[in-house]
Design a protein around this motif. Structure first.
Motif, PDB file in Angstrom:
ATOM      1  N   PHE A 139       3.673   6.384   9.170  1.00  0.00           N
ATOM      2  CA  PHE A 139       3.021   6.435   7.871  1.00  0.00           C
ATOM      3  C   PHE A 139       2.659   5.022   7.448  1.00  0.00           C
ATOM      4  CE2 PHE A 139       7.544   5.816   7.224  1.00  0.00           C
ATOM      5  CZ  PHE A 139       7.586   4.761   6.329  1.00  0.00           C
ATOM      6  N   PHE A 140       1.843   4.931   6.412  1.00  0.00           N
ATOM      7  CA  PHE A 140       1.641   3.621   5.792  1.00  0.00           C
ATOM      8  C   PHE A 140       1.476   3.801   4.286  1.00  0.00           C
ATOM      9  CE2 PHE A 140      -2.678   4.880   7.053  1.00  0.00           C
ATOM     10  CZ  PHE A 140      -3.469   4.558   5.962  1.00  0.00           C
ATOM     11  N   PHE A 141       1.851   2.748   3.563  1.00  0.00           N
ATOM     12  CA  PHE A 141       1.664   2.704   2.123  1.00  0.00           C
ATOM     13  C   PHE A 141       0.349   2.001   1.819  1.00  0.00           C
ATOM     14  CE2 PHE A 141       6.449   2.336   2.371  1.00  0.00           C
ATOM     15  CZ  PHE A 141       6.707   3.646   1.993  1.00  0.00           C
ATOM     16  N   ALA A 142      -0.459   2.589   0.955  1.00  0.00           N
ATOM     17  CA  ALA A 142      -1.640   1.917   0.426  1.00  0.00           C
ATOM     18  C   ALA A 142      -1.175   1.091  -0.780  1.00  0.00           C
ATOM     19  CB  ALA A 142      -2.694   2.930   0.004  1.00  0.00           C
ATOM     20  N   VAL A 143      -1.365  -0.234  -0.717  1.00  0.00           N
ATOM     21  CA  VAL A 143      -0.740  -1.116  -1.702  1.00  0.00           C
ATOM     22  C   VAL A 143      -1.743  -1.742  -2.662  1.00  0.00           C
ATOM     23  CG1 VAL A 143       0.775  -3.111  -2.008  1.00  0.00           C
ATOM     24  CG2 VAL A 143       1.091  -1.597  -0.044  1.00  0.00           C
ATOM     25  N   ASN A 144      -2.908  -2.111  -2.185  1.00  0.00           N
ATOM     26  CA  ASN A 144      -3.873  -2.725  -3.096  1.00  0.00           C
ATOM     27  C   ASN A 144      -5.282  -2.203  -2.808  1.00  0.00           C
ATOM     28  OD1 ASN A 144      -4.968  -4.211  -0.924  1.00  0.00           O
ATOM     29  ND2 ASN A 144      -3.569  -5.934  -1.267  1.00  0.00           N
ATOM     30  N   GLU A 145      -6.250  -2.728  -3.553  1.00  0.00           N
ATOM     31  CA  GLU A 145      -7.620  -2.219  -3.464  1.00  0.00           C
ATOM     32  C   GLU A 145      -8.240  -2.420  -2.089  1.00  0.00           C
ATOM     33  OE1 GLU A 145      -6.353  -3.962  -5.874  1.00  0.00           O
ATOM     34  OE2 GLU A 145      -6.545  -2.679  -7.641  1.00  0.00           O
ATOM     35  N   ASN A 146      -7.692  -3.334  -1.286  1.00  0.00           N
ATOM     36  CA  ASN A 146      -8.260  -3.554   0.038  1.00  0.00           C
ATOM     37  C   ASN A 146      -8.145  -2.322   0.934  1.00  0.00           C
ATOM     38  OD1 ASN A 146      -8.884  -6.142  -0.679  1.00  0.00           O
ATOM     39  ND2 ASN A 146      -7.202  -7.110   0.432  1.00  0.00           N
ATOM     40  N   THR A 147      -7.218  -1.399   0.595  1.00  0.00           N
ATOM     41  CA  THR A 147      -7.076  -0.201   1.401  1.00  0.00           C
ATOM     42  C   THR A 147      -8.345   0.645   1.357  1.00  0.00           C
ATOM     43  OG1 THR A 147      -4.774  -0.234   0.672  1.00  0.00           O
ATOM     44  CG2 THR A 147      -5.463   1.635   1.994  1.00  0.00           C
ATOM     45  N   TYR A 164      13.985   8.555   9.666  1.00  0.00           N
ATOM     46  CA  TYR A 164      13.508   7.259   9.180  1.00  0.00           C
ATOM     47  C   TYR A 164      14.627   6.291   8.813  1.00  0.00           C
ATOM     48  CZ  TYR A 164       9.105   9.837   8.826  1.00  0.00           C
ATOM     49  OH  TYR A 164       7.984  10.594   9.111  1.00  0.00           O
ATOM     50  N   ASP A 165      15.872   6.722   8.922  1.00  0.00           N
ATOM     51  CA  ASP A 165      16.983   5.846   8.541  1.00  0.00           C
ATOM     52  C   ASP A 165      17.082   4.645   9.474  1.00  0.00           C
ATOM     53  OD1 ASP A 165      17.366   7.898   6.780  1.00  0.00           O
ATOM     54  OD2 ASP A 165      19.437   8.330   7.353  1.00  0.00           O
ATOM     55  N   ASP A 166      17.346   3.486   8.885  1.00  0.00           N
ATOM     56  CA  ASP A 166      17.566   2.235   9.643  1.00  0.00           C
ATOM     57  C   ASP A 166      16.364   1.865  10.502  1.00  0.00           C
ATOM     58  OD1 ASP A 166      20.245   1.995   8.641  1.00  0.00           O
ATOM     59  OD2 ASP A 166      20.844   3.536  10.085  1.00  0.00           O
ATOM     60  N   THR A 167      15.173   2.111   9.981  1.00  0.00           N
ATOM     61  CA  THR A 167      13.947   1.701  10.674  1.00  0.00           C
ATOM     62  C   THR A 167      13.287   0.561   9.915  1.00  0.00           C
ATOM     63  OG1 THR A 167      12.591   3.312   9.467  1.00  0.00           O
ATOM     64  CG2 THR A 167      13.550   4.026  11.562  1.00  0.00           C
ATOM     65  N   LEU A 168      12.423  -0.161  10.592  1.00  0.00           N
ATOM     66  CA  LEU A 168      11.715  -1.277   9.967  1.00  0.00           C
ATOM     67  C   LEU A 168      10.370  -0.847   9.399  1.00  0.00           C
ATOM     68  CD1 LEU A 168      12.225  -4.201  12.551  1.00  0.00           C
ATOM     69  CD2 LEU A 168      13.408  -3.872  10.358  1.00  0.00           C
ATOM     70  N   LEU A 169       9.982  -1.471   8.297  1.00  0.00           N
ATOM     71  CA  LEU A 169       8.582  -1.479   7.911  1.00  0.00           C
ATOM     72  C   LEU A 169       7.964  -2.594   8.745  1.00  0.00           C
ATOM     73  CD1 LEU A 169       8.921  -0.986   4.042  1.00  0.00           C
ATOM     74  CD2 LEU A 169       8.346   0.728   5.789  1.00  0.00           C
ATOM     75  N   PHE A 170       7.457  -2.207   9.907  1.00  0.00           N
ATOM     76  CA  PHE A 170       7.188  -3.188  10.966  1.00  0.00           C
ATOM     77  C   PHE A 170       5.843  -3.890  10.846  1.00  0.00           C
ATOM     78  CE2 PHE A 170       5.899   1.004  12.525  1.00  0.00           C
ATOM     79  CZ  PHE A 170       4.581   0.779  12.892  1.00  0.00           C
ATOM     80  N   ARG A 171       5.018  -3.430   9.926  1.00  0.00           N
ATOM     81  CA  ARG A 171       3.692  -4.041   9.827  1.00  0.00           C
ATOM     82  C   ARG A 171       3.282  -4.221   8.382  1.00  0.00           C
ATOM     83  NH1 ARG A 171      -2.148  -1.104  11.065  1.00  0.00           N
ATOM     84  NH2 ARG A 171      -3.457  -2.953  10.898  1.00  0.00           N
ATOM     85  N   THR A 172       2.770  -5.398   8.057  1.00  0.00           N
ATOM     86  CA  THR A 172       2.060  -5.618   6.803  1.00  0.00           C
ATOM     87  C   THR A 172       0.696  -6.198   7.138  1.00  0.00           C
ATOM     88  OG1 THR A 172       3.209  -7.761   6.605  1.00  0.00           O
ATOM     89  CG2 THR A 172       4.065  -5.912   5.307  1.00  0.00           C
ATOM     90  N   ASP A 173      -0.316  -5.772   6.400  1.00  0.00           N
ATOM     91  CA  ASP A 173      -1.674  -6.267   6.647  1.00  0.00           C
ATOM     92  C   ASP A 173      -2.396  -6.400   5.313  1.00  0.00           C
ATOM     93  OD1 ASP A 173      -4.285  -6.806   7.361  1.00  0.00           O
ATOM     94  OD2 ASP A 173      -4.294  -5.443   9.074  1.00  0.00           O
ATOM     95  N   ILE A 224       1.241  -1.268   4.331  1.00  0.00           N
ATOM     96  CA  ILE A 224       2.557  -1.483   4.932  1.00  0.00           C
ATOM     97  C   ILE A 224       2.824  -0.276   5.815  1.00  0.00           C
ATOM     98  CG2 ILE A 224       5.026  -1.759   4.516  1.00  0.00           C
ATOM     99  CD1 ILE A 224       4.273  -2.660   1.638  1.00  0.00           C
ATOM    100  N   GLN A 225       3.181  -0.508   7.065  1.00  0.00           N
ATOM    101  CA  GLN A 225       3.331   0.596   8.009  1.00  0.00           C
ATOM    102  C   GLN A 225       4.771   0.713   8.506  1.00  0.00           C
ATOM    103  OE1 GLN A 225       0.216   0.684  10.909  1.00  0.00           O
ATOM    104  NE2 GLN A 225       1.155   2.268  12.181  1.00  0.00           N
ATOM    105  N   GLY A 226       5.203   1.954   8.737  1.00  0.00           N
ATOM    106  CA  GLY A 226       6.548   2.204   9.252  1.00  0.00           C
ATOM    107  C   GLY A 226       6.627   3.568   9.902  1.00  0.00           C
ATOM    108  N   GLY A 227       7.879   3.981  10.184  1.00  0.00           N
ATOM    109  CA  GLY A 227       8.085   5.315  10.735  1.00  0.00           C
ATOM    110  C   GLY A 227       8.239   5.391  12.229  1.00  0.00           C
TER     111      GLY A 227
END
Length: 366
Positions: free
Chosen positions: A301-309, A238-247, A253-256
């Protein structure tokens, strides 16, 4: 492992009959079959539906008896008897709470039940020292449903057993140095070996250009998923990769994706089994992304960030394998708040400025 043995014993009892016919039921499937190629579109979306499979309708038992087949129970009756026997046995014989026992039963799909039954038949006629693949499902259900106190009550959980590693589909290759001094590897010939000590706890530390995020990995409920992520991180995947998606619409937030920094990344070269279903998504979780196909997660992977998840709850098929602390969630919230629409992004957009994961390190915390 104790629960697995108990369940196998219950299965054997459920499948025993006075008949001399030792042929397993016809409607059997192999549990936890794995795709041969890595997922290429691991994208959570509230519009997609989970893939479901069902067995072909089993012949009516009365019809079989009339036809002289010698079969006393059809497939559905066998499954029902199996589930009822396991529920009663766990509560009455092992002291597991009714809610935990019901959780076990609820997670026994038709495919798993068929595999249990087939194993019980074959174990009676052809005993083997090799652990059957169906034990992977027993371990998964045990971890997901029982409390630590219940596992201890039943004799504990031997996470160092070689049979456990084989049954849960861990790989057999070398483990990377735990201190991160090993090489960078992006492509693999198969799943990662069991490198974590599942009796201990681990934290994944994301060093990003937007701040640090610390995530406690759930090695108890999702040992395969947590171990897979940790070993990939120790190989600097996962080094030097982008969190390439936010929705913001679904709060993620998605990455990996080190090869392409996009959802079409080919992945590490293998997939891992789903560890449960029916998840509910809440702020602060780290979750595996996957396609609509079962057992198709690998590295994204993705991070669940707010209640919309919680809009993804109707799917519930993305495996939750960790939880971040409040300070880390604040970093994630700031990243999601920086979302901008991107016409060339098939998923709608990403953070602005772009956020890079400089590294992910794994800390043992006890």
């Amino acid at each position: 492992m104790v629960l697995s043995v108990a369940l196998v014993c219950l299965v054997a009892a459920a499948c025993s009959s006075d008949s001399d016919d030792s042929t397993p039921p016809a409607a059997t499937t192999e549990a936890a079959a794995q795709p041969t190629e890595a997922a290429t579109d691991a994208t959570p979306s509230p519009a997609s539906e989970p893939t479901q499979s069902s067995d072909a309708a089993a012949p009516d038992a009365a019809q079989e008896a009339e036809a002289g087949s010698g079969t006393s129970l059809d497939a559905e009756m066998m499954r029902t008897f199996l589930r009822e026997s396991i529920l009663a046995g766990l509560v009455q014989e092992t002291g597991v709470s009714e809610s935990s026992a019901q959780c076990v039963v609820d997670n026994i799909t038709d495919e798993i039940a068929d595999a249990y039954i087939e194993f019980a038949w074959s174990a009676e006629s052809e005993p083997s020292d090799e652990p059957p693949p169906v034990l992977a499902e027993l371990f998964r259900i045990q971890n997901m449903c029982l409390t630590p106190e219940e596992i201890e009550l039943m004799g504990g959980f031997d996470d160092g057993d070689d049979d456990f590693a084989e049954a849960t589909e861990f790989g057999s290759g070398p483990c990377p140095p735990a201190d991160g001094s090993g090489p960078t590897l992006l492509d693999f010939n198969g799943p990662q070996p069991l490198c974590l000590d599942l009796s201990k706890q681990y934290t994944a530390v994301f060093d990003t250009t937007a701040g640090e995020m610390r995530i406690d990995l759930d090695t108890f409920n999702t040992p395969v998923t947590a171990n897979n992520f940790a070993v990939l991180a120790q190989f600097h995947y996962y080094d030097d990769t982008l969190l390439f998606r936010t929705d913001p619409s679904i709060g993620i937030i998605q990455g990996g994706s080190p090869h392409t920094n996009s959802p079409s990344d080919p992945g590490p070269g293998y997939t891992i089994p789903d560890e449960g279903f029916g998840f509910a998504y809440e702020p602060g979780q780290i979750v595996m992304a996957r396609t609509a196909a079962p057992n198709s997660a690998s590295a994204q992977f993705f991070f669940a960030v707010n209640e919309n998840t919680a809009l993804l709850n109707s799917q519930g098929t993305y495996v939750v394998f960790g939880q971040m602390d409040d300070d880390s969630l604040a970093v994630a919230e700031a990243i999601l708040a920086s979302h901008v629409d991107q016409p060339d992004n098939t998923l709608g957009g990403g953070p602005e400025p772009p956020v890079t994961v400089n590294s992910v390190t794994i800390e043992e915390i006890g």
